[in-house]
Write a protein that holds these residues in place. Structure first.
Motif, mmCIF file in Angstrom:
data_model
loop_
_atom_site.group_PDB
_atom_site.id
_atom_site.type_symbol
_atom_site.label_atom_id
_atom_site.label_comp_id
_atom_site.label_asym_id
_atom_site.label_seq_id
_atom_site.Cartn_x
_atom_site.Cartn_y
_atom_site.Cartn_z
ATOM 1 N N PHE A 175 76.053 34.441 -21.601
ATOM 2 C CA PHE A 175 74.653 34.944 -21.718
ATOM 3 C C PHE A 175 73.886 34.277 -20.381
ATOM 4 C CE2 PHE A 175 70.916 35.908 -23.644
ATOM 5 C CZ PHE A 175 71.120 37.190 -24.401
ATOM 6 N N THR B 131 59.621 18.284 -14.309
ATOM 7 C CA THR B 131 61.102 18.552 -14.612
ATOM 8 C C THR B 131 61.782 17.442 -15.202
ATOM 9 O OG1 THR B 131 61.383 17.388 -12.435
ATOM 10 C CG2 THR B 131 60.902 19.710 -12.398
ATOM 11 N N ILE C 93 68.401 27.634 -19.156
ATOM 12 C CA ILE C 93 67.059 27.476 -19.552
ATOM 13 C C ILE C 93 66.558 26.116 -18.874
ATOM 14 C CG2 ILE C 93 65.280 26.789 -21.354
ATOM 15 C CD1 ILE C 93 67.040 28.767 -23.152
ATOM 16 N N MET C 94 67.510 25.046 -19.105
ATOM 17 C CA MET C 94 66.880 23.731 -18.333
ATOM 18 C C MET C 94 66.876 24.030 -16.801
ATOM 19 S SD MET C 94 66.768 21.539 -20.754
ATOM 20 C CE MET C 94 66.131 22.827 -21.908
ATOM 21 N N LEU D 152 79.201 23.381 -15.711
ATOM 22 C CA LEU D 152 78.668 22.707 -16.842
ATOM 23 C C LEU D 152 79.266 23.099 -17.979
ATOM 24 C CD1 LEU D 152 75.006 22.354 -16.105
ATOM 25 C CD2 LEU D 152 76.705 20.616 -16.108
ATOM 26 N N VAL E 215 73.349 28.931 -22.286
ATOM 27 C CA VAL E 215 72.083 29.207 -22.387
ATOM 28 C C VAL E 215 71.153 28.178 -22.238
ATOM 29 C CG1 VAL E 215 70.484 30.121 -24.189
ATOM 30 C CG2 VAL E 215 72.807 31.289 -24.154
ATOM 31 N N VAL E 216 71.629 26.992 -22.971
ATOM 32 C CA VAL E 216 70.928 25.702 -22.647
ATOM 33 C C VAL E 216 70.658 25.353 -21.331
ATOM 34 C CG1 VAL E 216 70.644 23.500 -23.560
ATOM 35 C CG2 VAL E 216 71.480 24.886 -25.098
ATOM 36 N N SER E 217 71.897 25.491 -20.559
ATOM 37 C CA SER E 217 71.914 24.741 -19.231
ATOM 38 C C SER E 217 70.941 25.645 -18.268
ATOM 39 C CB SER E 217 73.059 24.333 -18.744
ATOM 40 O OG SER E 217 74.009 25.635 -18.733
ATOM 41 N N VAL F 255 71.956 35.313 -30.180
ATOM 42 C CA VAL F 255 71.287 34.940 -29.148
ATOM 43 C C VAL F 255 70.472 35.984 -28.646
ATOM 44 C CG1 VAL F 255 71.745 34.301 -26.555
ATOM 45 C CG2 VAL F 255 73.046 33.443 -28.585
ATOM 46 N N TYR G 5 77.875 38.994 -19.352
ATOM 47 C CA TYR G 5 77.935 39.278 -20.666
ATOM 48 C C TYR G 5 79.285 39.767 -20.952
ATOM 49 C CZ TYR G 5 76.283 40.969 -25.460
ATOM 50 O OH TYR G 5 76.582 40.996 -26.734
ATOM 51 N N LEU H 163 69.633 17.799 -19.053
ATOM 52 C CA LEU H 163 70.978 18.019 -18.477
ATOM 53 C C LEU H 163 71.766 16.796 -18.305
ATOM 54 C CD1 LEU H 163 70.456 20.733 -15.626
ATOM 55 C CD2 LEU H 163 71.860 20.824 -17.991
ATOM 56 N N LEU I 296 66.968 30.706 -30.719
ATOM 57 C CA LEU I 296 66.382 30.726 -29.726
ATOM 58 C C LEU I 296 65.066 31.182 -29.668
ATOM 59 C CD1 LEU I 296 69.095 31.804 -26.744
ATOM 60 C CD2 LEU I 296 68.284 29.649 -27.397
ATOM 61 N N TYR J 21 63.564 25.947 -15.585
ATOM 62 C CA TYR J 21 62.375 24.967 -15.333
ATOM 63 C C TYR J 21 62.416 24.177 -14.381
ATOM 64 C CZ TYR J 21 60.761 26.827 -19.681
ATOM 65 O OH TYR J 21 60.125 27.493 -20.923
ATOM 66 N N ILE J 22 63.735 23.630 -14.125
ATOM 67 C CA ILE J 22 63.751 22.624 -12.912
ATOM 68 C C ILE J 22 63.632 23.370 -11.715
ATOM 69 C CG2 ILE J 22 65.525 21.261 -11.847
ATOM 70 C CD1 ILE J 22 66.833 20.573 -14.471
ATOM 71 N N ILE K 99 70.669 33.735 -19.234
ATOM 72 C CA ILE K 99 69.414 33.722 -19.329
ATOM 73 C C ILE K 99 68.681 33.186 -18.212
ATOM 74 C CG2 ILE K 99 68.948 31.657 -20.667
ATOM 75 C CD1 ILE K 99 67.211 33.001 -22.645
ATOM 76 N N LEU L 129 73.158 15.355 -21.623
ATOM 77 C CA LEU L 129 74.189 16.191 -22.020
ATOM 78 C C LEU L 129 75.643 15.887 -21.432
ATOM 79 C CD1 LEU L 129 72.390 19.627 -22.825
ATOM 80 C CD2 LEU L 129 73.274 18.242 -24.450
ATOM 81 N N ILE L 130 75.380 15.909 -20.033
ATOM 82 C CA ILE L 130 76.680 15.744 -19.373
ATOM 83 C C ILE L 130 77.501 14.702 -19.703
ATOM 84 C CG2 ILE L 130 77.412 15.427 -17.224
ATOM 85 C CD1 ILE L 130 75.616 17.172 -16.014
ATOM 86 N N TYR M 43 63.594 18.158 -18.682
ATOM 87 C CA TYR M 43 64.598 19.072 -18.339
ATOM 88 C C TYR M 43 65.946 18.315 -17.655
ATOM 89 C CZ TYR M 43 60.601 22.044 -19.251
ATOM 90 O OH TYR M 43 59.561 22.569 -19.939
ATOM 91 N N VAL M 44 65.493 17.486 -16.877
ATOM 92 C CA VAL M 44 66.559 16.879 -15.843
ATOM 93 C C VAL M 44 67.409 15.806 -16.663
ATOM 94 C CG1 VAL M 44 67.392 15.365 -13.846
ATOM 95 C CG2 VAL M 44 65.367 17.220 -13.660
ATOM 96 N N PHE N 153 81.864 20.500 -19.136
ATOM 97 C CA PHE N 153 81.280 19.469 -19.893
ATOM 98 C C PHE N 153 80.864 20.190 -21.314
ATOM 99 C CE2 PHE N 153 80.043 18.247 -15.938
ATOM 100 C CZ PHE N 153 80.640 16.875 -15.754
ATOM 101 N N ASN N 154 81.123 21.457 -21.466
ATOM 102 C CA ASN N 154 81.257 22.104 -22.843
ATOM 103 C C ASN N 154 79.502 22.215 -23.193
ATOM 104 O OD1 ASN N 154 81.850 23.460 -25.088
ATOM 105 N ND2 ASN N 154 82.210 21.612 -26.370
ATOM 106 N N ILE N 155 78.728 22.413 -22.232
ATOM 107 C CA ILE N 155 77.331 22.594 -22.494
ATOM 108 C C ILE N 155 77.139 23.986 -22.561
ATOM 109 C CG2 ILE N 155 75.061 22.198 -21.644
ATOM 110 C CD1 ILE N 155 76.074 19.830 -20.128
ATOM 111 N N ILE O 84 69.331 19.484 -29.515
ATOM 112 C CA ILE O 84 70.879 19.480 -29.117
ATOM 113 C C ILE O 84 71.061 18.184 -28.598
ATOM 114 C CG2 ILE O 84 72.362 20.476 -27.105
ATOM 115 C CD1 ILE O 84 71.043 23.140 -27.293
ATOM 116 N N SER P 244 78.068 14.871 -24.166
ATOM 117 C CA SER P 244 78.380 16.026 -24.765
ATOM 118 C C SER P 244 79.705 15.867 -25.432
ATOM 119 C CB SER P 244 78.540 17.174 -23.703
ATOM 120 O OG SER P 244 79.412 16.841 -22.758
#
Lengths: 319, 406
Positions: free
Chosen positions: B106, A287, B170-171, B157, B166-168, A95, B101, A294, A33, B174-175, B108, A297-298, A290-291, B161-163, A245, A301
């Protein structure tokens, strides 16, 4: 159309090389990260070199830019040692280490930037001013419709990135080092049994990761910002993680993801300009990557497979 | 023989100070803090400042030591109350990180969840003219719900969906940041400050300009709530069944499944709780400490909270102490800058180093365990040597025989 390609490429490629850095680290099994911190620290070293040696070169010379990129790679690699030591030697949570490395990078470079400015140049400023890189247009090729956009107003660093990325691809998929590195991410015990030093491999991978991120950061400093300041930490490192990813930890797919991000962003800005919308709408465009990430990924995944031993602390005695 | 004991005396002393494993929960973070404070002092010396003055000014800036002079109507209490004001969101945010935690997650995205809660509460309650007694609880409720929803989205998520969370997160950070910035700039912007319009005093969780003993000060109502949250979280994690399940999931999800614990439910629960606490942090930050939202920025509180959580061993009481310290450094840094001219970056650097040393905690712990083992062995062999050296020789004899057999 040309604008979209020009802007899209100049955003996508630095992002791509940062993401390749992430791939190196994560394929070796070390969660990364810290890309954000690496790119900032690398760009700091590069920019520091530029401002310190600004008297050595004739104005308008492009040489410092190329040297800055070399120094950014060195700086990024050296800074990455912190993450490597924490994760591999000290066996810290990867992490947490990444987050710590990012926070430390911001604090450290911010402090050093203002100190250098005050101490050496006697001015209170929190940024290193640099030039924006020149651009190249390849005349006969640029006139081809649509494809011509790839040859118009190209930053020179885009070629460097392509070359470095090709070398990275070769190292990753065609060299013995790369094979072992990828094996580390899936089953470090097997690599150990084969007689390789897992820690050393991972250490090298994290340092490569830092070097590539530093290069990417320097390119952003030369294109998007035109200077070096704390504002370089705008989250491109995290965006690169998303691209990685989304690209399933594979270099070619990641390139696709970065191009998608870059073009989506450029097209969005272009659309706003075209429709004459107020500037606030650009926030909505921001955005998009990022959108997209996501959502994709959904949907994907299920096919997404992270390196199997990613984030696991390698303990020789465990098995 | 005697020289040997002399040589290991510092090691022995260090081991004695760091204590057994239980005490190391406290002594290792303290060790990290000391190291970083020493590093900070060295840094100040390098900058040509007196570190004692530096650290004193940190405390002065937070109202814990007397300043030399105060402006009219202000005093130590003023500083201390405004310190509490900024400490409050930090407590909530760190608790949010800790709860997640404990379940092995995590979070974030605390900053994003803070922003979401703060924004929705500002828009719905902050701009209304409800009486304060209704508006304030409503702000808290809205923030908790908004934060919990954002948190459980990450949980959803994760398990559906096994995401990676941490990644989701962070996304989503920003959103939230950009979408909210769009709404603020389009509908709620104050043309002068370029921030969102201030919320009304009725909805604000920090009372402004209250006179206590002739000094004007702020009164952060959220602080009481934060102390309550620490107690409740502590009780929840350590003394309830659900809290135990949460920890079990965090410690070993596979074992938790065998024990009949519903992992999915616990992931959702942990993220929802974490989000709710982040929402509270957002309420006390955007509608308490501040009254408006700056577009396009995420506060650093959510990220610093990770640090606090790490330093406090993700234990609510530890977090209270750790956040107390980190807030002194961040808030006092401003006064340290204005009073003796140490750049503010120094304080963020000290925080960063503190994190770095705290992250080495696992390593320090392992080294201590190894050193303690060695110490024990040495003592044993020494004791046996004094006994007449027979057992030691026997052991050596045995190993030699084993080697021969191999």
């Amino acid at each position: 159309m040309t604008d979209i390609i020009v802007n899209g490429m100049s955003f996508a490629l630095p992002l791509f090389i940062i993401a390749v850095g992430g791939i190196f680290s994560e394929r070796s099994g070390v969660t990364n990260l810290a890309l954000e911190g690496f790119l900032g620290a690398g760009a700091f070293i590069g920019a520091l070199f530029v401002v310190l040696t600004s008297g050595w070169f004739s104005p308008g010379s492009q040489v410092p830019m190329y040297l800055a990129m070399v120094f950014a790679m060195i700086g990024g690699a050296l800074y990455a040692v912190i993450h490597a030591v924490l994760c591999i030697k000290f066996k810290a949570n990867q992490v947490i280490s990444g987050v710590v490395v990012n926070i430390l990078a911001i604090a450290l470079t911010d402090f050093l930037t203002s100190q250098v400015n005050a101490g050496i140049f006697g001015q209170s400023s929190d940024k290193f001013v640099m030039t924006v890189s020149g651009r190249l247009t390849f005349q006969p090729l640029a006139n081809i419709p649509v494809i011509g956009g790839f040859f118009t107003n190209v930053y020179p660093f885009e070629f460097i990135i392509i070359i470095v990325a090709m070398i990275s691809w070769y190292v990753m998929y065609r060299s013995r080092f790369g094979l072992r590195l990828r094996a580390c991410g899936d089953n470090p015990y097997a690599v150990d049994a084969a007689g390789c030093n897992v820690g050393r491999l991972q250490f090298a991978a994290v340092m490569i990761s830092g070097a590539l991120s530093g290069l990417g950061g320097m390119c952003f400093a030369y294109s998007v910002f035109g200077n070096y300041s704390v504002s370089i930490y705008t989250g491109y490192g995290y965006l690169a993680i998303a691209a990685m990813i989304f690209g399933n930890w594979k270099i070619p797919f990641t390139l696709g993801a970065c191009l998608l991000f870059g073009f989506a962003r450029a097209a969005g800005y272009w659309l706003i300009q075209l429709m004459g919308l107020p500037g606030a709408y650009s926030d909505l465009i921001m955005t998009l990557p990022y959108v997209l990430t996501l959502l994709l990924l959904i949907f994907f995944s299920k096919n997404n497979r992270a390196p199997r031993a990613l984030g696991e602390i390698y303990d020789k005695g465990k098995r | 023989m005697k020289r040997q004991t002399n040589g290991s005396r510092p090691v022995k002393l260090f081991l004695a100070v760091m204590g057994d494993e239980k005490r190391q929960n406290i002594s290792i973070p303290l060790f990290a803090i000391c190291l970083s404070l020493i590093a900070g002092a060295l840094l100040m010396v390098l900058l040509g400042k007196n570190p004692v003055d530096g650290y004193r000014s940190l405390l002065q800036g937070c109202g814990m030591l007397m300043k030399e002079k105060y402006a009219g109507g202000k005093g130590m209490l003023t500083d201390f109350m405004s310190y509490l004001d900024i400490w409050t969101p930090m407590i909530f945010a760190s608790l949010a990180v800790a709860v997640a935690y404990k379940a092995g997650l995590f979070n974030i995205g605390v900053s994003g969840q803070m922003l979401l809660g703060g924004f929705i509460a500002s828009v719905t309650v902050g701009y209304s003219d409800l009486p304060g007694i209704v508006a304030k609880p409503l702000v808290i409720l809205v923030c908790v719900v908004a934060g919990a929803l954002a948190g459980s989205l990450i949980g959803l998520l994760k398990y559906k969906f096994n995401i990676n969370e941490v990644v989701s997160a962070i996304m989503l950070n920003y959103i939230f940041q950009y979408v909210i910035s769009f709404f603020i700039l389009t509908f709620f912007v104050n043309p002068i400050t370029r921030q969102s319009e201030s919320v009304g005093e009725n909805a604000r969780l920090t009372l402004q300009n209250v006179e206590i003993g002739g000094m004007k000060t702020v009164v952060p109502l959220g602080f009481v709530l934060a102390l309550g949250a620490v107690a409740v979280t502590h009780y929840f994690i350590h003394h309830t069944r659900t809290g135990f399940e949460l920890k079990a999931v965090g410690a070993n999800p596979k074992a938790a499944v065998y024990a009949g614990i519903n992992v999915k439910k616990n992931i959702m629960l942990a993220m929802a709780l974490s989000g709710a606490l982040s929402g509270l942090a957002g309420a006390t930050y955007y509608l308490g400490y501040l009254s408006s939202i700056q577009p396009k920025t995420l506060v650093s509180t959510g990220f610093d909270a990770i640090a606090v959580c790490l330093l406090g061993n993700s234990n609510p009481v530890g977090i209270l102490a750790a956040s107390f310290l980190i807030t002194i450094i961040t808030k006092g840094g401003m006064y340290m800058n204005s009073s003796i001219g140490v750049p503010q970056e120094v304080s963020s650097l000290i925080t960063g180093l503190m994190l770095l040393f705290a992250a080495c905690g696992v390593y320090i712990r392992a080294r201590l365990a190894r050193a303690a083992d060695r110490q024990k062995q040495e003592e044993k062999s020494m004791a046996s040597a004094e006994d007449g050296s027979a057992p030691g020789q026997q052991a050596a004899e045995q190993t030699r025989q084993e080697e021969v057999q191999r």
